[in-house]
Enzyme design. Sequence first.
Site, PDB file in Angstrom:
ATOM      1  CB  SER A 147      -0.929   0.011   1.233  1.00 31.95           C
ATOM      2  OG  SER A 147      -0.151   0.093   2.420  1.00 31.95           O
ATOM      3  CB  THR A 148       1.247   4.105  -1.805  1.00 35.27           C
ATOM      4  OG1 THR A 148       0.012   4.243  -2.509  1.00 35.27           O
ATOM      5  CG2 THR A 148       2.149   3.139  -2.543  1.00 35.27           C
ATOM      6  CB  SER A 195       5.076   5.369   4.815  1.00 32.03           C
ATOM      7  OG  SER A 195       3.789   4.884   5.116  1.00 32.03           O
ATOM      8  CB  VAL A 203       3.476  -0.604   3.392  1.00 33.98           C
ATOM      9  CG1 VAL A 203       3.638  -1.888   4.200  1.00 33.98           C
ATOM     10  CG2 VAL A 203       3.190   0.564   4.324  1.00 33.98           C
ATOM     11  CE  LYS A 233       4.144   3.812   8.153  1.00 33.08           C
ATOM     12  NZ  LYS A 233       3.283   4.028   9.317  1.00 33.08           N
ATOM     13  CG  ASP A 247      -4.313   9.914  10.813  1.00 35.49           C
ATOM     14  OD1 ASP A 247      -5.414  10.447  10.550  1.00 35.49           O
ATOM     15  OD2 ASP A 247      -3.586   9.406   9.939  1.00 35.49           O
TER      16      ASP A 247
END
Length: 509
Positions: free
Chosen positions: A253-254, A258, A260, A280, A396
């Site tokens: 994932s992005t 970051s 990953v 990461k 978050d």
Amino acid sequence: MMDPIEVATEEKRPWGAPNAPCAPCSLADVMSEQLAKQLDEESRSFLSCPDAAAAAAATQPFVADDSDTSSDLMLAQMLQMEFDREFDTQLRREERKFNGDSKVSISFENYRKVHPYDDSDSSEDEVDWQDTRHDPYGPDKPVTTPRKGFTGKGKNITTKHDEDACGRKNTARMENFAPEVHIGDGIGMDLKLSNHVYNALKQHCYTEQRRSAKLHEKKEHSTAEQAVDPKTRLLMFKMVNAGILENINGCISTGKESVVFHADGGSLEDNPVPAECVLKVFKTTLNEFRNRDKYIKDDYRFKDRFSKLNPRKIIRMWAEKEMHNLSRMKKAGIPCPEVIILKKHILVMSFIGQDHVPAPKLKEVKLGTEDMMGAYYQVLNLMQQLYQECNLVHADLSEYNMLWHDGKVWLIDVSQSVEPTHPHGLEFLFRDCKNVSTFFQKAGVADVMNVYDLFNAVSGLQIKADNEADFIAQIESLEKMNEDHVQKHRKKTHTFEEGGGPPLPQDDD
């Protein structure tokens, strides 16, 4: 009668007796035709002899069989050519003797006797380098005006400001553009560019070169989406070579902060690493997450080391901050990834998922009513545990940073998490509570507390207000009082002993 002394001297001469003196001949006899015919007949009889003909041929090797020797000029030129050959041969011999085996040689070519008819040393296939400077098949470039600025006279005068002359000159000057600019054969088509068009093209080429250089520099010195810069790639290869990771499989994932990657674990100092890991890689650009400094510059753990002028140092501190936060959460028993090692801005953690398939986010998973209600109470307990035991605020927290795996909710992405003593810590907690309440209310959970009750349940405070503006105003007043108290007494209201996290390798640079 000769004297005896003269006779003895004559006998001792090594070259023998002198030839008999020729009889004197008058000028009239020399000019007579009879004498000329007699000499001609004698010369022909002499050349008719084979030995005499061979001797004559040997004395004149430079005369060819088919050469015309009737002209005195031709004979003189042939003799001069022979003399020049002998001189050039001797000159080359002296040149080789003078230079020897030295790497620096001196040429005597300027002293050669180059005869206009001498072409024996030149090859028919040899081409002078000066003949190849200009393409004979290429179009002729426009002739520039002379130094005086004009050509012609009277009505036929042409100045350097002539429209056609300037147009052809601008076309020829396009060859000075960058190689990646395709200009075509403008000269061959007799293309005439005006000054306005040429200046516009020149400025466009200059702008494109600067943009290309800027993009290239950005690509080389920063991470991009689903890609890493050369320095980050080198760090990842070093982890594989050291045996910490077996291999790196691909991107999972992005996000805005970051990228990953999934990897197969190896071993770290004879300790086994989980079979499946994640890397990461924190992005070294601040384009998508420009306000990240407010999460770290007021954190007492990193306040003295914060430097806004160096983005790479901020990223490394960002990765270190997530490592410490995960260590606190792991010590408190909160479901979260386990930190394996941190190297600069690359954080290696355990993989939450199975068989290369990551656990779904709470936003993506389809749960029943009971499971969704259970997930809500798990999140409530995690928020209280995170605030009271770990002394942290997620800052978050949303359905995108919570994973559903093995019937439990897992918390991820805690790099921005701060302590409640942060100047904006309670504001971040209120935002988290608002996100959680909104999500579970939309998911159909019946017993969801509103944002105010959830905030009081997590923080332990008893703030009462009729609307959100008053509630936030009381939160800001509490933060101001807390900040003044910390600055006055120079101590933290909440203390927490850092757990022994994984070792931080020393930076190479």
